[in-house]
Design an enzyme around this catalytic site. Structure first.
Site, PDB file in Angstrom:
ATOM      1  N   VAL A  23      32.935  28.922  36.716  1.00 57.92           N
ATOM      2  CA  VAL A  23      34.104  29.285  37.530  1.00 57.92           C
ATOM      3  C   VAL A  23      34.279  30.794  37.663  1.00 57.92           C
ATOM      4  CG1 VAL A  23      35.400  27.154  37.121  1.00 57.92           C
ATOM      5  CG2 VAL A  23      35.745  29.095  35.614  1.00 57.92           C
ATOM      6  N   VAL A  70      32.351  24.679  30.016  1.00 60.85           N
ATOM      7  CA  VAL A  70      31.795  24.590  28.669  1.00 60.85           C
ATOM      8  C   VAL A  70      32.890  24.765  27.614  1.00 60.85           C
ATOM      9  CG1 VAL A  70      31.084  27.024  28.455  1.00 60.85           C
ATOM     10  CG2 VAL A  70      29.776  25.243  27.299  1.00 60.85           C
ATOM     11  N   ASP A  71      33.878  25.555  27.931  1.00 61.23           N
ATOM     12  CA  ASP A  71      35.015  25.771  27.021  1.00 61.23           C
ATOM     13  C   ASP A  71      35.726  24.446  26.735  1.00 61.23           C
ATOM     14  OD1 ASP A  71      36.812  27.226  25.513  1.00 61.23           O
ATOM     15  OD2 ASP A  71      37.865  28.111  27.215  1.00 61.23           O
ATOM     16  N   ASP A 114      23.556  19.669  26.654  1.00 58.50           N
ATOM     17  CA  ASP A 114      24.958  19.897  26.310  1.00 58.50           C
ATOM     18  C   ASP A 114      25.008  20.744  25.041  1.00 58.50           C
ATOM     19  OD1 ASP A 114      27.598  19.761  25.583  1.00 58.50           O
ATOM     20  OD2 ASP A 114      27.713  17.565  25.625  1.00 58.50           O
ATOM     21  N   SER A 134      30.025  33.254  32.163  1.00 57.96           N
ATOM     22  CA  SER A 134      30.489  33.705  33.498  1.00 57.96           C
ATOM     23  C   SER A 134      29.790  33.029  34.678  1.00 57.96           C
ATOM     24  CB  SER A 134      30.372  35.233  33.668  1.00 57.96           C
ATOM     25  OG  SER A 134      31.346  35.901  32.922  1.00 57.96           O
TER      26      SER A 134
HETATM   27  N1  AR6 Z   1      26.806  22.693  27.776  1.00 62.39           N
HETATM   28  C1  AR6 Z   1      26.138  23.752  28.275  1.00 62.39           C
HETATM   29  N2  AR6 Z   1      26.505  24.406  29.398  1.00 62.39           N
HETATM   30  C2  AR6 Z   1      27.604  23.952  30.034  1.00 62.39           C
HETATM   31  C3  AR6 Z   1      28.376  22.856  29.587  1.00 62.39           C
HETATM   32  C4  AR6 Z   1      27.936  22.226  28.382  1.00 62.39           C
HETATM   33  N3  AR6 Z   1      28.582  21.186  27.860  1.00 62.39           N
HETATM   34  N4  AR6 Z   1      29.410  22.672  30.448  1.00 62.39           N
HETATM   35  C5  AR6 Z   1      29.290  23.595  31.404  1.00 62.39           C
HETATM   36  N5  AR6 Z   1      28.198  24.370  31.174  1.00 62.39           N
HETATM   37  P1  AR6 Z   1      32.004  27.907  32.802  1.00 62.39           P
HETATM   38  P2  AR6 Z   1      32.691  30.781  32.958  1.00 62.39           P
HETATM   39  C6  AR6 Z   1      27.698  25.542  31.922  1.00 62.39           C
HETATM   40  O1  AR6 Z   1      32.726  27.661  34.074  1.00 62.39           O
HETATM   41  O2  AR6 Z   1      32.096  30.909  34.306  1.00 62.39           O
HETATM   42  C7  AR6 Z   1      36.828  27.969  31.465  1.00 62.39           C
HETATM   43  O3  AR6 Z   1      37.898  27.278  32.012  1.00 62.39           O
HETATM   44  C8  AR6 Z   1      28.060  25.659  33.383  1.00 62.39           C
HETATM   45  O4  AR6 Z   1      27.193  24.857  34.183  1.00 62.39           O
HETATM   46  O5  AR6 Z   1      32.223  26.970  31.677  1.00 62.39           O
HETATM   47  O6  AR6 Z   1      32.418  31.858  31.954  1.00 62.39           O
HETATM   48  C9  AR6 Z   1      37.247  29.053  30.478  1.00 62.39           C
HETATM   49  O7  AR6 Z   1      38.422  28.709  29.773  1.00 62.39           O
HETATM   50  C10 AR6 Z   1      27.833  27.156  33.623  1.00 62.39           C
HETATM   51  O8  AR6 Z   1      26.446  27.428  33.858  1.00 62.39           O
HETATM   52  O9  AR6 Z   1      32.337  29.409  32.218  1.00 62.39           O
HETATM   53  C11 AR6 Z   1      37.450  30.248  31.346  1.00 62.39           C
HETATM   54  O10 AR6 Z   1      38.731  30.273  31.921  1.00 62.39           O
HETATM   55  C12 AR6 Z   1      28.209  27.793  32.266  1.00 62.39           C
HETATM   56  O11 AR6 Z   1      28.296  26.700  31.345  1.00 62.39           O
HETATM   57  C13 AR6 Z   1      36.421  30.066  32.418  1.00 62.39           C
HETATM   58  O12 AR6 Z   1      36.156  28.660  32.496  1.00 62.39           O
HETATM   59  C14 AR6 Z   1      29.512  28.549  32.236  1.00 62.39           C
HETATM   60  O13 AR6 Z   1      30.436  27.972  33.135  1.00 62.39           O
HETATM   61  C15 AR6 Z   1      35.127  30.761  32.076  1.00 62.39           C
HETATM   62  O14 AR6 Z   1      34.259  30.675  33.171  1.00 62.39           O
END
Ligand code: AR6
Length: 180
Positions: free
Chosen positions: A121, A33-34, A10, A118
């Site tokens: 989602v 992650v956001d 995390d 990226s």
């Molecule tokens: N620690 C590390 N990695 C993580 C965590 C964490 N706590 N949680 C998720 N991941 P995403 P995007 C990974 O969807 O595709 C948001 O709503 C996850 O498994 O978070 O850039 C924003 O507000 C994946 O590999 O980001 C934007 O609207 C990676 O983080 C949109 O999502 C990124 O997944 C951005 O989408």
């Protein structure tokens, strides 16, 4: 000596100078992650700080404090939504890594942990995104043409949420090492 590490875990728990968030253009927080970063940093404080920034275009980065995180700062990167690969997605994703590294160097940060921008989602194919992440960071370390010098940055972590993703980074890094 500089180092690149791959971690499964995390990103909100890391003791680094800066973590790199995968945000959206409004910097309003969201899921993935956001959402985890907003919750761990203190949602109200981080929302307020982000609101003052007035958004961030795709392919760019913005800086806030880390608030309640162990990390000193958050670099908010806005990755591209994958639309097939011919809509400027690779250039935008490259720019996120390059600009995050440049911002970290400008701030005098020693360690920076990237989330897989990226790759959730926004749907970027994982192996293509990992290629870009690794090649941009390596280019920064190697001082390649047109890539900002990394200055203070000694330690880069690719923080993955699962083993499958970590293997992609490790395989890519190994290929580069074998090639050198
Ligand atoms: N620690 C590390 N990695 C993580 C965590 C964490 N706590 N949680 C998720 N991941 P995403 P995007 C990974 O969807 O595709 C948001 O709503 C996850 O498994 O978070 O850039 C924003 O507000 C994946 O590999 O980001 C934007 O609207 C990676 O983080 C949109 O999502 C990124 O997944 C951005 O989408």
């Amino acid at each position: 000596m500089s180092a690149i590490e791959v971690l499964v875990g995390d990103i909100t728990q890391l003791y680094v100078s800066a973590i790199v968030n995968a945000g959206n253009t409004r910097l309003t927080g969201g899921g993935g992650v956001d959402g985890a970063i907003h919750a761990a940093a203190g949602a109200d404080k981080l929302h307020e700080a982000c609101a003052k920034l007035g958004g961030c275009p795709t392919g760019d980065v913005r800086l806030t404090r880390g608030f309640d995180l162990a990390a000193e700062a958050i670099i908010h990167a806005v990755g591209p939504v994958w639309q097939g690969g011919n809509r400027g997605e690779p250039a935008a994703l490259r720019a996120c890594y390059r600009k995050a590294m440049a911002l970290a160097a400008q701030q005098g940060f020693e360690s920076i942990a990237f989330s897989a921008i990226s790759c959730g989602v926004y749907g970027y194919p994982h192996s293509l995104a990992v290629d870009i992440a690794v090649s941009e960071v390596m280019a920064c370390f190697n001082g390649a043409d047109q890539v900002q010098n990394i200055g203070s940055v000694k330690n880069v972590i690719f923080c993955c949420f699962n083993e499958e993703m970590a293997h992609l980074y490790l395989d890519r890094l190994e290929m580069i090492n074998v090639g050198n």
